[in-house]
Design an enzyme around this catalytic site. Structure first.
Site, PDB file in Angstrom:
ATOM      1  N   GLU A 146       0.792  -1.217   0.000  1.00  0.00           N
ATOM      2  CA  GLU A 146       0.000   0.000   0.000  1.00  0.00           C
ATOM      3  C   GLU A 146       0.833   1.279   0.000  1.00  0.00           C
ATOM      4  O   GLU A 146       0.377   2.307  -0.509  1.00  0.00           O
ATOM      5  CB  GLU A 146      -0.948   0.012   1.219  1.00  0.00           C
ATOM      6  CG  GLU A 146      -2.087  -0.986   1.143  1.00  0.00           C
ATOM      7  CD  GLU A 146      -3.066  -0.658   0.038  1.00  0.00           C
ATOM      8  OE1 GLU A 146      -3.414   0.525  -0.135  1.00  0.00           O
ATOM      9  OE2 GLU A 146      -3.481  -1.599  -0.686  1.00  0.00           O
ATOM     10  N   SER A 412     -51.767 -23.183  29.760  1.00  0.00           N
ATOM     11  CA  SER A 412     -51.811 -23.916  31.028  1.00  0.00           C
ATOM     12  C   SER A 412     -50.476 -23.940  31.759  1.00  0.00           C
ATOM     13  O   SER A 412     -50.426 -24.342  32.929  1.00  0.00           O
ATOM     14  CB  SER A 412     -52.279 -25.350  30.775  1.00  0.00           C
ATOM     15  OG  SER A 412     -53.615 -25.359  30.322  1.00  0.00           O
TER      16      SER A 412
END
Length: 692
Positions: A146, A412
């Site tokens: 780079e 329930s």
């Protein structure tokens, strides 16, 4: 009158023969003579008073000078104009003396109870690393590909710009772009990604500031922790974890070259998406490192001969639901986070994997047949330590956490709170109530099978999940008392104090329902589900350490808890959870099903583990007959077989069996042997009101 021009005065200190005229004026004759002389000189060219002619130079030299002068003027104008442009765009930036590098968003590394890594959370996908932690060839790989003159320039590299321009014009390609690492960092830190002249000017200004403010190594470290690598990974640590399943501290030279080559175009060069292009780019990186002397020829040969193999992208598993839950509660534990942290949790990898597998397998096998598409699963220790949490069928498809955020009617499975309230008011498991039709203000609840059994003990009424008995008990003790009982055990969702609460019509989340059942499993002590045990910074500073549990206090009398456990154990013996038994293990729990089979539940426990399952559809459309007694109990049973494998059975508090708490060993039996207490006034009023 005498003319001033005629006056003469002697010159002081001059010779006697010399005089000087002061204020003398020429006569008319003098003027005419001078004029004639000038005219003659002009016309005849005679010597005499005249103006010199201009020098006549070569025509080419005159043109060259003009070009030079014009060029200099243009350059000056360009410099002034460029300075003005730079000054203008610099004025759009914050004042340099107030400029600071923005903090990197903190990373949250989440660990399981055994210290293994579960997930990262935060915007970056990985923690910050220092240059000292990394193998030397990793940062050098980025410099080589780079910005090979990184340690020589002052933020902007004219040589690199010229080289990039030449290669772009000649279409010859190359290893480097025009922007330096410092410029790339400036863009990542301060600017938007658009490609405009104004942004490039600001990028250059900020690069100069970074070079003045920080050392080269500091700039490189900032860069490595901020650059984007694709797939949501910001920074080299996140990228190494994402593509190679390891820390950046452990990557090989080949892997380092691949990562360095990736930043040029993360979407195009991702090694798991375009391995050929990624490998070609990595080879360029290795060649550049060799050319610059960053690696030896032998290292170069080895790296080129060992192409990298990225790990296969893992599917977004159920651990992500658990990780999301960790982040949700983290604010309550440590507050604002401004640095990378490591969070240790109670999550057990084996249980998490088992919970995901049994839930997904059941839905895959029977989901289409029964028209059920979603589910949730929660497991915890009796003290509230969450060991597994699955918030849905597939995290990739839906990140909504049904285990912690979806409120659904429990049906329930809410009835134990009704029965507990009744026992606390003097009833016992052997108390008899009548299973018969009931009507309250036009509401006529019926049993699951629409039949009636007449007189029946509370023990069997709960095991068989009889709706009429639960509704009658609810009215006997009062809906408000039932709601208060549920809230005491840990239900935090809003509950309606009406007759229907007995059948679980108020919505709750799986996490809070399982947490409430944990109070039965631990002998009657309050439980607040928890998942975080410790929080530290990455450098070891302790931010949170969960204190030892036990300070929440008792909320159920031990004898009452023993009776409840005996009753819920009967659900496995004669009731709706017979299919969920695991041989050798005393178990207790309760099934739940809502109207039109929209929601199906099962929550059960042993003396050392509590778990709950919910199945249904996100849009609340009815399933095709999914009840608490079929698919949810199958999921629960399959999980428990894995979770309890090779463990010594643990008894239920007060019921008996291996590992029981001796304080409650005979509580259930002694309660059953006691004579039935005299019913309270509420029962007599209820019987008179409804004719029971």
């Amino acid at each position: 009158m005498a003319n001033g021009c005629d006056r003469r005065e002697p010159v002081v200190d001059a010779p006697a023969t010399e005089t000087q005229e002061l204020d003398s004026c020429p006569t008319s004759e003098d003027r005419e003579g001078e004029a004639a002389a000038r005219r003659g000189a002009s016309q005849t060219g005679d010597d005499g008073p005249h103006r010199p002619k201009k020098a006549q130079g070569a025509p080419g030299g005159s043109f060259f000078r003009k070009v030079v002068y014009a060029g200099l003027a243009l350059c000056l104008c360009g410099v002034i104009g460029l300075g003005g442009i730079v000054a203008y765009y610099a004025s759009q930036l914050p004042p340099i003396d107030q400029l600071t590098v923005p903090k990197r968003p903190p990373n949250i590394a989440i660990l399981a109870s055994d210290g293994s890594f579960l997930a990262n959370r935060g915007e970056t996908g990985g923690r910050t690393v220092t240059l000292e932690e990394l193998p030397p060839y990793l940062p050098k790989a980025f410099v080589a590909i780079e910005d090979r003159r990184f340690y020589d320039h002052w933020g902007i590299d004219p040589t690199g710009l010229g080289r990039a321009a030449y290669r772009n014009l000649s279409n010859s390609g190359g290893l480097q772009g025009g922007s330096t690492l410092t410029q790339q960092l400036a863009k990542n830190l301060f600017l938007t990604p658009e490609r405009t002249a104004s942004r490039k000017i600001q990028e250059a200004i900020l690069a100069l500031w970074l070079e003045r403010k920080y050392s080269k190594d500091q700039i490189l470290e900032l860069y490595l922790n901020r650059v984007y690598f694709g797939a949501g990974a910001y920074g080299v640590e996140a990228a190494a974890q994402r593509y190679y399943g390891k820390s950046a501290r452990e990557v090989s030279l080949s892997e380092a070259a691949m990562l360095a080559g990736l930043v040029q175009s993360p979407s195009r060069l991702a090694p798991n998406r375009n391995p050929e292009a990624a490998q070609a780019r990595a080879e360029l990186v290795i060649a550049a490192m060799n050319e610059l002397g960053f690696i030896t020829p032998d290292m170069t040969k080895t790296a080129l001969g060992a192409p990298t193999e990225p790990v296969r992208p893992q599917r977004a598993g159920s651990a992500n639901y658990a990780a999301d839950y960790v982040v949700d509660v983290l604010d309550d534990v440590v507050g604002t986070i401004d640095s990378d942290i490591v969070v240790s949790t109670t999550l057990e990898p084996a249980m998490q994997a088992a919970a995901e597998r049994v839930l997904v397998d059941e839905l895959n096998a029977k989901g289409q047949k029964f028209n059920v598409s979603q589910g949730a699963f929660v497991a915890m220790r009796p003290d509230g330590a969450v060991t597994a949490l699955v918030g849905g069928r597939d995290y990739e498809v839906s990140q909504f956490n049904r285990a912690t955020s979806a409120r659904r009617q429990p049906g329930s499975s809410f009835k134990p709170f009704v029965y507990l309230t009744a026992l606390e008011r003097g009833l016992t498991p052997d108390t008899v109530r009548t299973d018969s039709p009931v009507k309250i203000n036009g509401w006529k609840p019926e049993n699951y099978d629409r039949g009636y059994r007449g007189p029946i003990t509370l023990r069997n009424a709960l095991a068989l999940s009889l709706n009429t008995v639960a509704v009658k008990l609810n009215m006997e003790v009062g809906p408000k008392a039932v709601v208060q009982t549920a809230q005491r055990l840990g239900i935090t969702s809003p509950l309606q104090t009406d007759p229907t609460i007995a059948l679980g019509t108020s919505e709750v989340t799986p996490l809070e329902l399982v947490g409430a059942y944990a109070a039965f499993a631990n002998g009657g002590f309050a439980v607040v589900p928890y998942v975080i045990t410790e929080v530290k910074t990455t450098d070891g500073k302790l931010l949170f350490n969960r204190p030892a549990s036990g300070g929440l206090g008792r909320i159920i009398d031990p004898s009452i808890d023993a009776m409840m456990n005996a009753m819920m154990h009967n659900v496995f013996v004669i009731g709706t959870a017979k299919k969920a038994q695991v041989p050798g293990w005393p178990m207790a729990g309760k099934t739940g099903t809502t109207n039109d089979y929209r929601d199906a539940w099962f929550v059960g426990f042993t003396g050392n583990l509590v778990a709950g399952v919910w199945l249904g559809n996100d849009n609340s459309t009815p399933t095709k007959g999914v009840s608490g007694g079929n698919l949810p109990t199958e999921v629960w049973h399959n999980f428990m077989k894995i979770a309890l494998k090779d463990q010594k059975p643990v008894g239920l508090p007060g019921v008996g069996g291996a590992g029981q708490d001796s304080r409650y060993a005979n509580a259930g039996e002694s309660a059953r042997s006691q004579p039935q207490r005299r019913p309270r006034r509420q029962k007599n009023f209820f019987e008179r009101l409804f004719g029971l």
